[in-house]
Design a protein around this motif. Structure first.
Motif, PDB file in Angstrom:
ATOM      1  N   PHE A   1      -4.115  -3.920  -5.240  1.00 32.75           N
ATOM      2  CA  PHE A   1      -3.408  -3.144  -4.304  1.00 32.75           C
ATOM      3  C   PHE A   1      -4.062  -3.006  -2.849  1.00 32.75           C
ATOM      4  O   PHE A   1      -5.486  -2.892  -3.030  1.00 32.75           O
ATOM      5  CB  PHE A   1      -3.274  -1.878  -4.560  1.00 32.75           C
ATOM      6  CG  PHE A   1      -2.215  -1.427  -5.625  1.00 32.75           C
ATOM      7  CD1 PHE A   1      -0.691  -1.355  -5.029  1.00 32.75           C
ATOM      8  CD2 PHE A   1      -2.197  -1.451  -6.833  1.00 32.75           C
ATOM      9  CE1 PHE A   1       0.373  -1.181  -5.928  1.00 32.75           C
ATOM     10  CE2 PHE A   1      -1.360  -1.256  -7.981  1.00 32.75           C
ATOM     11  CZ  PHE A   1      -0.055  -1.049  -7.445  1.00 32.75           C
ATOM     12  N   PRO A   2      -3.592  -3.494  -1.976  1.00 31.97           N
ATOM     13  CA  PRO A   2      -4.153  -3.400  -0.497  1.00 31.97           C
ATOM     14  C   PRO A   2      -4.283  -1.751  -0.578  1.00 31.97           C
ATOM     15  O   PRO A   2      -3.687  -0.970  -0.952  1.00 31.97           O
ATOM     16  CB  PRO A   2      -3.160  -3.592   0.522  1.00 31.97           C
ATOM     17  CG  PRO A   2      -1.657  -3.647  -0.018  1.00 31.97           C
ATOM     18  CD  PRO A   2      -1.842  -3.739  -1.584  1.00 31.97           C
TER      19      PRO A   2
ATOM     20  N   LEU B   1       3.204   1.648  -1.919  1.00 31.50           N
ATOM     21  CA  LEU B   1       3.511   2.176  -3.337  1.00 31.50           C
ATOM     22  C   LEU B   1       2.672   3.176  -3.788  1.00 31.50           C
ATOM     23  O   LEU B   1       3.199   3.983  -4.807  1.00 31.50           O
ATOM     24  CB  LEU B   1       3.283   1.070  -4.194  1.00 31.50           C
ATOM     25  CG  LEU B   1       4.479  -0.209  -4.233  1.00 31.50           C
ATOM     26  CD1 LEU B   1       4.236  -1.336  -5.044  1.00 31.50           C
ATOM     27  CD2 LEU B   1       5.633   0.512  -4.685  1.00 31.50           C
ATOM     28  N   ILE B   2       1.375   3.234  -3.372  1.00 28.93           N
ATOM     29  CA  ILE B   2       0.357   4.141  -4.122  1.00 28.93           C
ATOM     30  C   ILE B   2       0.668   5.664  -3.976  1.00 28.93           C
ATOM     31  O   ILE B   2       1.077   6.319  -4.862  1.00 28.93           O
ATOM     32  CB  ILE B   2      -1.073   3.827  -3.810  1.00 28.93           C
ATOM     33  CG1 ILE B   2      -1.350   2.368  -4.131  1.00 28.93           C
ATOM     34  CG2 ILE B   2      -2.013   4.713  -4.253  1.00 28.93           C
ATOM     35  CD1 ILE B   2      -2.578   1.780  -3.629  1.00 28.93           C
TER      36      ILE B   2
ATOM     37  N   TYR C   1       3.843   6.542  -5.790  1.00 25.71           N
ATOM     38  CA  TYR C   1       3.667   6.376  -7.079  1.00 25.71           C
ATOM     39  C   TYR C   1       3.068   7.923  -7.410  1.00 25.71           C
ATOM     40  O   TYR C   1       3.325   8.491  -8.418  1.00 25.71           O
ATOM     41  CB  TYR C   1       2.544   5.332  -7.471  1.00 25.71           C
ATOM     42  CG  TYR C   1       1.755   5.452  -8.719  1.00 25.71           C
ATOM     43  CD1 TYR C   1       2.443   5.249  -9.949  1.00 25.71           C
ATOM     44  CD2 TYR C   1       0.341   5.864  -8.676  1.00 25.71           C
ATOM     45  CE1 TYR C   1       1.701   5.148 -10.812  1.00 25.71           C
ATOM     46  CE2 TYR C   1      -0.396   5.612  -9.718  1.00 25.71           C
ATOM     47  CZ  TYR C   1       0.269   5.741 -11.141  1.00 25.71           C
ATOM     48  OH  TYR C   1      -0.375   5.664 -12.015  1.00 25.71           O
TER      49      TYR C   1
ATOM     50  N   SER D   1       0.835  -1.161  -0.093  1.00 24.69           N
ATOM     51  CA  SER D   1      -0.020   0.037  -0.088  1.00 24.69           C
ATOM     52  C   SER D   1       0.786   1.283  -0.026  1.00 24.69           C
ATOM     53  O   SER D   1       0.648   2.205  -0.598  1.00 24.69           O
ATOM     54  CB  SER D   1      -1.094   0.005   1.181  1.00 24.69           C
ATOM     55  OG  SER D   1      -0.154   0.027   2.381  1.00 24.69           O
TER      56      SER D   1
END
Lengths: 520, 477
Positions: free
Chosen positions: B383-384, A141-142, A145, A139
């Motif tokens: 995605f979590p 990563l988001i 990103y 999570s």
């Protein structure tokens, strides 16, 4: 409970900003900063209440979460994660303050990403459940990103997609490893009940290691890093270098070494070779970079090579040095990125050729830059020296690999001095270009941003015991596990009962000797 | 001899049938607004959903009609999937039809008929009943795919779907015939008894593979997937959402029931094939999706890839495999209908903007829309803390439990590949500047309600998976 508050307070900030974004830019920045500072202050409680005499996990919370999948909300920290947690909570408010005036569009989104990222990073360091660990790992990563992709430079989209895909490819393998461990752990994802030896331990080791090696990044998995760093906004680079890269090395010491000691043994020559190649290669490439940010990015490849080298020395001093160097690198490289960001905001260029003679116009900037540069090189009295020295000394006396590696790695220290000082000379000394004459020196906010980092750079350099004393016990446990003779199998419970981890005499004595030397 | 029927077991089906008749009758009156028919559909499906949940909760199960119709937790869980899909699709359809000035009566009627067909498929304890349900569902869908008669694309989609679907039905029927030849019966429990390790007649094997082909067409598994992108692109967007959700789940329901309950003895023969098909489906679906510029086609290929993920659960062939496939289908239906709903929401005044490049700058111009789309796409990418993550993880876990390491590695790498094209849409929305200013039509309230429900579902299952995971685990037959 305290730990849960630290982890989820930033997420609360995200919600608060989402609800109150209508109040304007200052309010948004204010909320973010207050939440960031509050999280840091609360996390200091973790430090003061931390018992350094034990290697067990502290501040443990375990709550049932998804019983059907054998996973629970299980968190806690030990000496290995303590400093990384504090580094994260320390750098986040600094980043918020550093980004005060530099975000032009979508400020609330920026601050929300930053705070969400903090929760993700803290979660990774505190999870004692493999499922939970993976949730935080992915999570995270988001927001990163978005940070690179929305607020980054020209080639931001290429950089951010490359970053995400590299990490996801690595975590895909790790996921398989985690699931395989689940079935060997009595259908549970709980980390604390994991006990080897495991079936297919070599494959499992690789599944975890490749994911972490990409994150570190270890040569040859490093190619995403320069792109991500160069395109990321300043704050993104700071977080990336300061904390995100540490997740790779954290994963290695938390999972790869203690869980699969025999596999770690087998792959040590290969990994150490890659680490040394990374040290030299990163330094050589950094030397020829015309772009300040790219130079710092490649220096990260080199520095992280040292950390990996120390971890695989399997020697108490080496591993402690690596742990300390992880924090050091977060401070020094984070500070370098901040400084590069400050000069970029003024001049809108990061090219070394565009500068020269800045020390005349910007004495405060030059002074701070000098201290950080010297810390990054490893000047005695500053933090970098302690870490690098312990890593090299530990690698030298530890029997894990040939001393030739250490010789080459030491060359990396010299190369670091070459590229950093040469860069410093070209930027700060020489003739001042006309276009640079009007550049103002650092303002009060920017000095406030840098001062706390400088404080710790000197503190760790002069009195590392404050930091090492908390790490010691936990590192001992890891060392016992990786050094255990294969015939003994390896010890079962990762570290709950101290008596089981009575250290053999030799490494202990060596380790004390080296530590003393390091402090002198 | 009077026939004793336990009506209680048939409640969900009866409610849907009743709703169907009511909609049919009310469609005759010109005086009432046709939107009412949509609300009737939602209420009817809602009651049926509530009844199904109650029955699942209290364990009201049994067989009826000479063992031909089996109500168990398995079929009830699938009822929940179908009815949730129906409700969500109806919600996103209402403004879509209204704005286009379309005839609404037959539309809702056909949706309800298709739903009834799906429920029959999941509850069929007899191959003929399964086939009956399949045809009821398929015939309704052929008409729905070609619902916009004046649009050549829609007509083409309907025609293509009809031809290939009929072809698949023929395969399926032929498979049933061969199995009957081999086992001497078409009743699922009787087949399970008849097929023993000694009695593996070639007829059975041939029949089984024909069933795989038939199902393969219906749920769009590579290499039987070619119809899907064309049909999704041409059909009305709401129907594309519907075809990709409920009917796919229904196909898998019958697939699971027949292979796990009737033919477990032949597992050695079919599991290898399913593993191969799963890898092929995921990889081909995801790789072709990368090169799509039209978002509906992209979602079509992504839906093919997701069928591949569900196949992982079937290939695992253990209890976890069954329940993970069921959970994944539920999650997939919610997030995929959500994604199509967001596509409908992103409509321009003069038509639909379906090219991904048209979404540039949506993040700042239409933040709500961009947020919905992002949530759904992140969930599709796994995605979590979204539901897609939990679903995928559970599937992988089931496969590792059966020691299918290679399959899981292929699946996990596919997840990374899929992240590329899902994130590309997010990149376009948030990180690119629009080339031309498009006029977007205002949000319709029913559509937004549908999307909000989908988004809440995605996060709720993502953060508290036990809510749906435990029921799914209790639903293995």
């Amino acid at each position: 409970m305290l730990l849960s508050i630290v982890i989820f307070l930033p997420l609360l900030g995200v919600i608060a900003i989402a609800l109150l974004r209508g109040l304007g830019a200052t309010a948004v920045k204010g909320i973010a900063l207050v939440i960031g500072l509050l999280t840091f202050v609360i996390s200091l409680g973790l430090y003061t209440g931390f018992n350094a005499d034990t290697a067990t996990f502290q501040y443990v919370t375990q709550k049932s979460w998804i019983p059907g999948l054998g996973t629970s909300y299980h968190i806690g920290i030990d000496g290995i994660s303590l400093w990384l947690v504090l580094l994260t909570t320390f750098l986040t408010p600094i980043c918020i303050l550093a980004a005060w005036n530099s975000v032009e569009k979508g400020l609330s989104g920026f601050m929300m990403s930053l705070l969400a990222l903090e929760t993700g990073m803290l979660g990774v360091f505190c999870s004692l459940d493999l499922f939970l660990f993976f949730v935080f790992w992915e999570s995270m990563l988001i927001p990163m990103y978005f940070l690179i992709g929305v607020w980054g430079g020209e080639r931001r989209i290429y950089a951010t997609v490359k970053f995400v895909l590299y990490t996801m490819a690595g975590s895909a393998l790790m996921l398989v490893g985690i699931l395989a461990l689940y079935f060997q752990n009595d259908n549970s994802f709980d980390f604390t009940t994991l006990s080897g030896p495991f079936e297919h331990s070599h494959l499992l080791f690789l599944a975890f290691f490749i994911a972490f090696a990409i994150k570190v990044p270890l040569f040859p998995f490093h190619t995403w890093l320069p792109d991500a760093h160069v395109e990321a906004p300043t704050v993104g680079s700071v977080i990336l270098a300061g904390v995100l890269l540490k997740m790779g090395t954290y994963g290695i010491i938390r999972f790869c070494l203690p869980l699969f000691p025999d596999a770690a043994d087998k792959y040590t020559p290969l990994i150490v070779t890659l680490a040394v190649i990374g040290i030299i290669y990163g330094a050589l490439v950094a030397m020829v970079q015309p772009d300040l940010k790219k130079l710092v990015a490649y220096s990260s490849v080199s520095h992280l090579g040292f950390v990996v080298l120390g971890l695989f020395s399997k020697d108490p001093a080496g591993i402690q040095g690596s742990m300390l160097q992880m924090v050091n690198h977060g401070l020094s490289t984070g500070a370098l990125f901040l400084l590069v960001g400050m000069i970029y905001e003024r001049r809108h260029s990061r090219m070394i050729v565009d500068f020269g003679g800045l020390s005349k116009r910007m004495p405060i900037f030059a002074t701070i830059f000098m201290i950080v540069t010297l810390s990054s090189i490893g000047l005695p009295g500053l933090n970098g020296f302690v870490g690098e020295y312990m890593i090299l000394a530990g690698s030298f006396v530890g029997q894990a690999f040939s001393k030739v590696y250490v010789v080459f790695a030491t060359a990396g220290v010299i190369l670091a001095a070459v590229y950093m000082l040469w860069m410093f000379q070209r930027v700060m000394f020489g003739t001042l270009d006309k276009t640079n004459e009007g550049l103002p020196d650092l303002n009060a906010r920017e000095i406030v941003v840098m001062l706390p980092i400088l404080l710790f750079i000197v503190w760790i350099g002069v009195y590392p015991k404050t930091f090492l004393s908390k790490i010691e016990k936990s590192v001992e446990v890891v060392v016992t596990k990786v050094q255990a003779e294969p015939s003994m199998g390896h010890l079962e419970n990762p570290g709950m009962q101290d008596s089981r981890f009575a250290l053999r005499e030799t490494p202990r004595a060596q380790h004390e000797k080296i530590e003393k030397e390091a402090q002198q | 001899m009077p026939i004793e029927i336990n009506w209680q077991l048939l409640m969900p089906e009866l409610v849907i049938a009743l709703t169907l008749i009511i909609v049919l009758v009310f469609d005759l009156f010109d005086a009432i607004s046709k939107t009412v028919l949509g609300w009737m559909t939602i209420v009817g499906a809602g009651i049926a959903l509530w009844v199904s949940i109650q029955m699942h909760y209290t364990g009201t199960v049994g067989v009826e009609f000479n063992d031909m119709f089996k109500v168990d937790n398995f079929s009830l869980f699938f009822n929940i999937i179908f009815l949730v899909s129906t409700i969500l699709v109806t919600l996103i359809s209402m403004s879509y039809l209204d704005r286009g000035g379309r005839k609404q009566g037959p539309y809702y009627l056909l949706i309800l008929l298709a739903t009834l067909g799906m429920m029959l498929m999941a509850a069929g304890n007899e191959l003929i009943i399964v086939f009956l349900g399949l045809e009821l569902m398929s015939l309704s869908l052929y008409v729905l795919a070609g619902y916009f008669r004046e649009s050549p694309a829609s007509s083409e989609a309907g025609m293509k779907y009809l031809l290939l679907g009929a072809f698949a039905s023929a395969f399926f029927l032929y498979g049933i015939a061969l199995i009957y030849g081999g086992a001497g019966t078409t009743s699922i429990p009787a087949i399970a008894e008849a097929v023993t390790a000694e009695n593996k007649s070639p007829l059975l094997l041939a029949g089984m593979f024909l069933l795989v082909v038939g199902f393969g067409f219906k749920v769009a598994i590579v290499p039987f997937h070619q119809w899907a992108p064309d049909v999704y692109e041409g059909a009305p967007t709401t129907i594309a959402a519907f075809i990709s959700a409920g009917p796919k789940a229904a196909g898998f329901a019958a697939f699971l029931r027949i292979f796990m309950e009737a033919l477990p003895t032949l597992q050695v023969e079919w599991s290898g094939v399913l593993i191969l098909l799963a890898m092929l489906t995921m990889t081909v679906g995801n790789i072709i999706a990368i090169s799509q510029t039209n978002i509906k086609r992209m979602l079509a290929y992504s839906s093919i890839a997701h069928a591949g993920y569900v196949l992982i659960g079937l290939a695992a062939a253990n209890n976890d495999g069954i329940s993970s496939a069921m959970l994944y289908l539920l999650i997939y239906c919610v997030m995929n209908i959500g994604a199509f709903g967001a596509v409908i929401l992103a409509k321009t005044e003069d038509g639909e903007s379906l090219l991904i490049s048209d979404y540039a700058g949506l993040g700042t111009r239409k933040p709500l829309l961009a947020m919905f789309m992002t949530v759904m796409l992140l969930s599709l990418a796994g995605f979590p803390p979204t539901a897609g993550f939990v679903g995928k993880l559970y599937l992988f876990k089931a496969a590792i439990g059966s020691e299918l390491y290679l399959l899981v590695i292929v699946g996990a790498i596919n997840t990374a590949i899929s992240a590329f094209y899902y994130l590309r849409v997010v990149v376009t929305m948030y990180m690119r500047e629009p080339e031309e200013e498009l006029e977007f039509s205002p949000y319709a309230s029913t559509l937004v309600i549908g999307l909000v429900i989908a988004a809440i579902g995605v996060f709720l299952i993502g953060i508290l998976p036990s809510l749906m995971l435990t029921p799914a685990q209790n639903s293995v037959f």
